[in-house]
Scaffold this active site. Structure first.
Site, PDB file in Angstrom:
ATOM      1  N   LYS A  67       1.389  -1.817   0.226  1.00 58.92           N
ATOM      2  CA  LYS A  67       1.704  -2.761  -0.853  1.00 58.92           C
ATOM      3  C   LYS A  67       0.491  -3.078  -1.725  1.00 58.92           C
ATOM      4  O   LYS A  67       0.647  -3.513  -2.865  1.00 58.92           O
ATOM      5  CB  LYS A  67       2.333  -4.015  -0.272  1.00 58.92           C
ATOM      6  CG  LYS A  67       3.718  -3.682   0.284  1.00 58.92           C
ATOM      7  CD  LYS A  67       4.522  -4.880   0.697  1.00 58.92           C
ATOM      8  CE  LYS A  67       5.947  -4.489   1.013  1.00 58.92           C
ATOM      9  NZ  LYS A  67       6.086  -3.825   2.330  1.00 58.92           N
TER      10      LYS A  67
HETATM   11  C1  LIG Z   1       7.187  -3.239   2.838  1.00 59.19           C
HETATM   12  C2  LIG Z   1       6.974  -2.213   3.856  1.00 59.19           C
HETATM   13  C3  LIG Z   1       7.896  -1.183   4.060  1.00 59.19           C
HETATM   14  C4  LIG Z   1       9.203  -1.112   3.294  1.00 59.19           C
HETATM   15  O1  LIG Z   1       9.043  -0.879   1.922  1.00 59.19           O
HETATM   16  P1  LIG Z   1      10.219  -1.293   0.922  1.00 59.19           P
HETATM   17  O2  LIG Z   1       9.657  -1.054  -0.430  1.00 59.19           O
HETATM   18  O3  LIG Z   1      10.522  -2.737   1.187  1.00 59.19           O
HETATM   19  O4  LIG Z   1      11.380  -0.428   1.243  1.00 59.19           O
HETATM   20  C5  LIG Z   1       7.586  -0.209   4.994  1.00 59.19           C
HETATM   21  N1  LIG Z   1       6.462  -0.267   5.724  1.00 59.19           N
HETATM   22  C6  LIG Z   1       5.557  -1.247   5.569  1.00 59.19           C
HETATM   23  C7  LIG Z   1       4.352  -1.254   6.409  1.00 59.19           C
HETATM   24  C8  LIG Z   1       5.788  -2.243   4.631  1.00 59.19           C
HETATM   25  O5  LIG Z   1       4.899  -3.214   4.481  1.00 59.19           O
END
Ligand SMILES: *Cc1c(COP(=O)(O)O)cnc(C)c1O
Length: 463
Positions: free
Chosen positions: A110
């Protein structure tokens, strides 16, 4: 490029408005009015670009209002905080490729989106002499990455709701050890879906939203999706460069459908190149049921060892639905309103076939996740975090002659308990994470009640 709502009731707006709007006023999600299709020349030109150069080229297609030099500076500033010169390196590990998305300040993918969004906010707010209050819900990674994106930045306060004691200890520490006065951690006595529901309702209260310039930073913000498109291209080019192969698959550990929606846009922009996307879920399998059986019906959230994917209502799903329905906003709006009441959408055979041209899917349970971490480590010496392991397991399931690129969405050190349990021994954590344990924390425990949260915001928002 202008932006429209999936529900069709918003006049087209600019990219800058999109960044601040979050959710559209009609309750829909904001999407670009068209998906650009790359020309052969563009593909040729892009294939040797560095991550930063590529990010700039992708952004330029969607952002018309920021001067070239400023956009370049924003890109540079956003990715200079990453610990790897390639930003998102891709490695061959065993039978698959691992696209490491966790070299940012909070060791989660993220950061790729939120380092950019934080800088974008700061740049635009300064220019327009505005202040905003960011409100978001997190099941772990988003919160930490959002906080690191904006901590200490002027004209911004941030309020992040997380389910109390339902995020991993390291994730909680990453959020709560940030002491900057513009950062507010709200630990809610409920699930992630409760947090998300409160945030959604506060955003739907338009006078409140307007009064405090409430702004979303969770994955419904299109600028985040935009930043995530880049690494699909980057990985594709690295692999086609090293293998000469022209078609690949990506396996994406999925929760809110943000990351894989970015993949869907990349796939569309490419025309050919990304054959299909593997949608990997944990036991919270609503999206797998959707892809495999056309059954998008909500069940109880099951807490798992991959908590960032413990989601039933995927907030970005509506974006895909819009395209599945042939860009019919009225139909999308009708379906989503129905869904709000019935918690269920059913799809026809023909629609399921179309979905399966974009995605393959499977759900991976916790036992399989642990086994995958263990086996992968035994075979390759590479440690997977539990989210990445879900993606790798699904990726191996659908592995054919094409390269399978598995997105590594978090560093294993963010989930040391689970990873140690899987491999039967401890492992050393990066020093940045080790250090957090001794630091003071700041957070507020609140009931899962919209009015309580509203009251807190009214006290601490910047105006
Ligand atoms: C947020 C997240 C996901 C999922 O991603 P989305 O965009 O919500 O589908 C998968 N793995 C990790 C470690 C995350 O932080």
């Amino acid at each position: 490029m202008k932006y429209i709502s999936t529900r069709g009731e918003m006049p087209p707006i600019s990219f800058i408005e999109t960044v601040f709007e979050g959710l559209a006023p009609d309750g829909g999600l904001i999407i670009p009015e068209r998906i650009p299709l790359l020309s052969k020349e563009e593909k040729e030109r892009w294939k040797n670009l560095s991550y930063l150069e590529l990010a700039y080229e992708v952004f330029r297609l969607f952002v018309s209002e920021i001067p070239e030099e400023d956009l370049k500076d924003l890109v540079k500033k956003s990715y200079s905080t990453f610990h790897h010169p390639e930003v998102t390196p891709v490695l061959k590990v065993g039978k698959v490729y691992i696209l490491e998305l966790f070299h940012g300040p909070t060791f989660a993918f993220k950061d790729v989106a939120l380092q950019f969004l934080g800088n974008l906010f700061e740049y635009l707010l300064k220019k327009e002499d505005r202040k905003i209050n960011i409100l978001g819900a997190t099941s772990g990674d988003t919160g930490a990455a959002a906080i690191y994106g904006v901590k200490g930045k002027s004209n911004i306060a941030i309020f992040i709701l997380h389910p109390h004691k339902r995020v991993s200890p390291v994730q909680a520490l990453m959020m709560t050890t940030v002491l900057d006065p513009n950062v507010h951690n709200l630990a809610i006595l409920g699930s992630f879906d409760d947090c998300q529901a409160i945030v959604k309702e506060l955003f739907m209260d338009l006078p409140f939203k307007k009064k405090y310039n409430l702004t979303a930073i969770n994955s419904i913000n299109f600028a985040r999706i935009l930043a995530q498109i880049v690494y699909y291209f980057y990985a594709y080019f690295r692999i086609s460069e090293s293998t000469g192969v022209e078609e690949v698959r990506f396996s994406v550990p999925t929760g809110n459908f943000g990351d894989i929606f970015a993949g869907f846009l990349a796939k569309r922009m490419f025309g050919e190149g990304i054959e299909r996307l593997i949608l990997a879920t944990n036991e919270n399998d609503i999206l797998s049921r959707f892809v495999n059986y056309g059954d998008y019906s909500v069940r109880e959230v099951i807490p798992t060892i991959s908590p960032a994917m413990d989601i039933q209502i995927a907030s970005n799903f509506e974006r895909y639905l819009y395209y599945l329905y042939g860009e019919d906003a009225q139909r999308t709006s009708f379906a989503m309103q129905k869904f709000a009441h019935t918690k269920k959408l059913i799809f026809s055979e023909e629609e399921i076939k179309r979905v399966q041209r974009d995605f393959l899917s499977r759900s991976v349970n916790q036992e399989e996740t642990l086994q995958t971490i263990k086996d992968f480590y035994a075979e390759t010496g590479y440690l997977l975090d539990p989210h990445t392991a879900v993606g790798v397991k699904a990726g191996l399931t659908f592995k054919d002659e094409r390269p399978m690129i598995c997105l590594a969405t978090a560093h294993p050190a963010k989930f040391p308990e689970v990873v140690s349990k899987a491999i039967g021994k401890g492992f050393s954590l990066p020093e940045e994470i080790e250090r957090l344990k001794a630091q003071p924390q700041k957070f507020e425990v609140l009931e899962k009640d919209r009015e309580t949260v509203r009251g807190y915001l009214e006290r601490f928002a910047i105006t």
